[in-house]
Write a protein that holds these residues in place. Structure first.
Motif: not given
Length: 160
Positions: A7-11, A37-44, A48-55
């Motif tokens: 899982s890769l993520g960055s905000n 690629i998805i964008e999501s609200e931060p958890v916890g 700023d929103p995160f960009i996430n994906l699975i590789t």
């Protein structure tokens, strides 16, 4: 050779850091399969929103060595050792699955429990490998996503 799902993520400057993170992983491990690629609200935390994906990648490295190499890549992208768990990230790389391994392996619990608790991992995996049945589960990731019990996690498809 092991098939590994990351899982890769960055905000923090997320589009740049995700693009560069993928390029760095490609140089080190070869071409990888990428989820949508998805964008999501931060958890916890609020941020700023995160960009996430699975590789996915194929490697002969032991899990402990792979984990160490991924941590070094995170450090190269500015990760701090003492950063709070729920905080912004320049690049976060988590090992989610390794083949059909289950349980504790070199300090990692596989499959990563976040996969079943956070949509930012499960949703892109369900789009990439809908028929995959994670170790210890009886349902496919697509079925798990359809029954995901945390609808308050807002996420949406995006592009780099």
């Amino acid at each position: 050779m092991s098939r590994v799902y990351l899982s890769l993520g960055s905000n923090i400057n997320p589009k740049h850091n995700i693009r560069e993170g993928i390029a760095t992983l490609n140089l080190r491990f070869g071409q990888m399969q990428l989820s949508p690629i998805i964008e999501s609200e931060p958890v916890g935390f609020i941020g700023d929103p995160f960009i996430n994906l699975i590789t996915t990648l194929e490697t002969e490295l032991p899990i402990s060595e792979l984990s160490s190499q991924l941590r070094l890549i995170e450090y190269d992208f500015g990760r701090e050792d003492n950063a709070p768990k729920f905080s912004g990230r320049t690049l976060d790389i988590d090992i989610v699955l390794v083949d059909q391994l289950e349980g504790e392996h070199f300090g990692l619990t596989l499959p990563r429990k976040d996969l079943f608790e956070h949509g930012y991992m499960l949703y892109p995996l369900s789009l990439m490998e809908p028929e995959l049945i994670p170790p210890g589960q009886e349902k496919t990731v697509q079925e798990l996503w359809q029954q995901f019990p945390f609808p308050e996690q807002k996420l949406w498809l995006t592009e780099l």
